[in-house]
Enzyme design. Sequence first.
Site, mmCIF file in Angstrom:
data_model
loop_
_atom_site.group_PDB
_atom_site.id
_atom_site.type_symbol
_atom_site.label_atom_id
_atom_site.label_comp_id
_atom_site.label_asym_id
_atom_site.label_seq_id
_atom_site.Cartn_x
_atom_site.Cartn_y
_atom_site.Cartn_z
ATOM 1 N N ASN A 79 0.815 -1.222 0.000
ATOM 2 C CA ASN A 79 0.000 0.000 0.000
ATOM 3 C C ASN A 79 0.848 1.271 0.000
ATOM 4 O O ASN A 79 0.322 2.363 0.223
ATOM 5 C CB ASN A 79 -0.952 -0.008 1.203
ATOM 6 C CG ASN A 79 -1.742 -1.290 1.305
ATOM 7 O OD1 ASN A 79 -1.479 -2.125 2.161
ATOM 8 N ND2 ASN A 79 -2.673 -1.482 0.378
ATOM 9 N N ILE A 86 1.219 6.911 0.245
ATOM 10 C CA ILE A 86 0.514 5.924 1.050
ATOM 11 C C ILE A 86 -0.938 5.823 0.618
ATOM 12 O O ILE A 86 -1.602 6.854 0.424
ATOM 13 C CB ILE A 86 0.553 6.318 2.550
ATOM 14 C CG1 ILE A 86 1.995 6.574 2.978
ATOM 15 C CG2 ILE A 86 -0.107 5.258 3.410
ATOM 16 C CD1 ILE A 86 2.110 7.354 4.258
ATOM 17 N N CYS A 87 -1.420 4.592 0.494
ATOM 18 C CA CYS A 87 -2.837 4.400 0.195
ATOM 19 C C CYS A 87 -3.572 4.175 1.512
ATOM 20 O O CYS A 87 -3.522 3.093 2.076
ATOM 21 C CB CYS A 87 -3.036 3.199 -0.721
ATOM 22 S SG CYS A 87 -4.759 2.825 -0.982
ATOM 23 N N LEU A 88 -4.196 5.213 1.994
ATOM 24 C CA LEU A 88 -4.896 5.106 3.270
ATOM 25 C C LEU A 88 -6.147 5.978 3.164
ATOM 26 O O LEU A 88 -6.048 7.174 2.870
ATOM 27 C CB LEU A 88 -3.962 5.594 4.393
ATOM 28 C CG LEU A 88 -4.410 5.356 5.832
ATOM 29 C CD1 LEU A 88 -4.588 3.862 6.096
ATOM 30 C CD2 LEU A 88 -3.379 5.926 6.793
#
Lengths: 151, 456
Positions: A79, A86-88
């Site tokens: 991620n 960042i994939c959040l």
Amino acid sequence: MAALPRRIIKETQRLMAEPVPGISAVPDESNARYFHVIVTGPEDSPFEGGLFKLELFLPEDYPMSAPKVRFITKIYHPNIDKLGRICLDILKDKWSPALQIRTVLLSIQALLSAPNPDDPLANDVAELWKINEIEAIRNAKEWTRKYAMDN
Amino acid sequence: MADIFNFIFGVVRNIFRMFSSSRNPLNNSLNIFIKCNTGNTLTVGLDPKWDIKDVKNIIAPKLGANPDEVKIIFAGKELDDSIIIEDCDLGEQSTLHAVKLKDLSIRATKQKKCSLLRETVEDEDEITLLQEKNNRDKSHFYVYCSVCAAMKIGKLRIRCSKCKSGAFTVDTDPKSWNDVLKPNKISGHCEQNDCPDGVFGWAQFYFRCAEHICQGENDIAVPLYLLKNNLRKIPCLACTEIKDIVFVFTCREAHVTCLECFRVYAVLRLRERQFVLDDSFGYTISCPVGCENSLIDECHHFKLLTKEQYEMYQKFATEEYILKAGGVLCPQPGCGEGIIVDLKCDKIVCVNGCGYVFCRKCLQGYHIGECNSVDNNISIDNIQHVTDPAKALQARWDEATNVAIRVTTKPCPKCRTATERSGGCMHMICTRCSFHWCWVCQIEWSRDCMGTHWFG
């Protein structure tokens, strides 16, 4: 530059006074909206033993807009892409002004403990994580040793 | 015992009044309209130190009645003889209602101590809170006043829902905003002689701006009921400061922001076109935390924005409405006129706007046949002189703009709004129609796009 909002001052003070275990966040001396962050790799994760540097920036609209966070230390994680992005969800559409720097950093720490290859950002990493988890974890440990230790 | 006390109290007050009125004889008198149920309206100057008994003494002869036979009604309450005018929160040129009783026996049965209707419409627990704090000087209502063109302190007023007469007394005080905002919640009695509803009726609540002199019956203001005095000292969820006036969202958690953060939040969401067009509430947003059922249901709250921002709000709201209704927006730069179209016809004329004639599908100048997706819609047939076609192409004023738009933008696959990607990932969210699309594939955003070329 406009005066620093009281909320940012309060959050900074609290981060200093009661730091989150395993996370250090220090504002830059010349820009109080820019934080130097160090997250320690969580126990029982491939990132254990590593110290990961991140940068966190509070935009003008903060807390109405989410902080901008990026890994500076290279990390092998499905991620997080090669540029450290960042994939959040809480950094994107799930952001709410009720969240804080503290909660964001805790979520990032949790992401290290629980990678989510079904919601990938680094596709090759995610692919390997799904096909051959053992090898992916070996790579992650290797990268941690190579980039996140002894520096 | 109570009588003796009242007597002494009355004497002391009279003495005090004599002193005070001799010191400044009527220089602070209030001009008040007194409306009688016979239809007459009297203008009287009242000393704020007088009580209602004094008012009755003045009014009674004009009604041809004894002072005992007169009832003074204000804001849904019969005023007791002992109430002092300055305690009634009467503004200059307010209207009191005087009613001549037809039958004194009715009065005897109804004789009870009436407290003034104060600005205490809050949650029930808040009423007790208010009483504890004895915070009488603070207003608890905020309104948008179109006369002042600003948020102002408001006053709650009551009239008969049928005949609109203010000579109306309520049976019970409203306990919540629901009682005030929804019709037929609080019953009462209309004293107007010619009211079709007769004695029993429903109260209608409305608001006046407390900060300018009343300009007549129709000078009413819109309640901004999500604004509250921060008596509970709740910190703003965004800036964490404790402000005097706060915005309380309608979610179950009743999240609180200060007005400044509300403005920042609303403008940010507006610029990102993140407002939603709700069938019952209009163009609006929900609580910044994203709670369910928290849409702001009174759009006048957006009057808290600046005039320019509110104009932007109205413009976007209109555009959303037109798009939702199947209409189109004129694509000419600077026009943007909304046009409701016949879906069977592709030729659209911007009738009320710039007059541009365009194709419904591609939003380019109207043409016969299939839409030209990209280039080659430049015709040089009508050029009379012999020129180098290549140079002529470059020398077109608009062409540079068209080329720039073509090179730097891609149309949203759904509404065809030219979209520029200034950075970030390939996941585009149309700011006009909210469609999620992929910059690379120019179709709806998918997991495949996320997996293969999210960041290009």
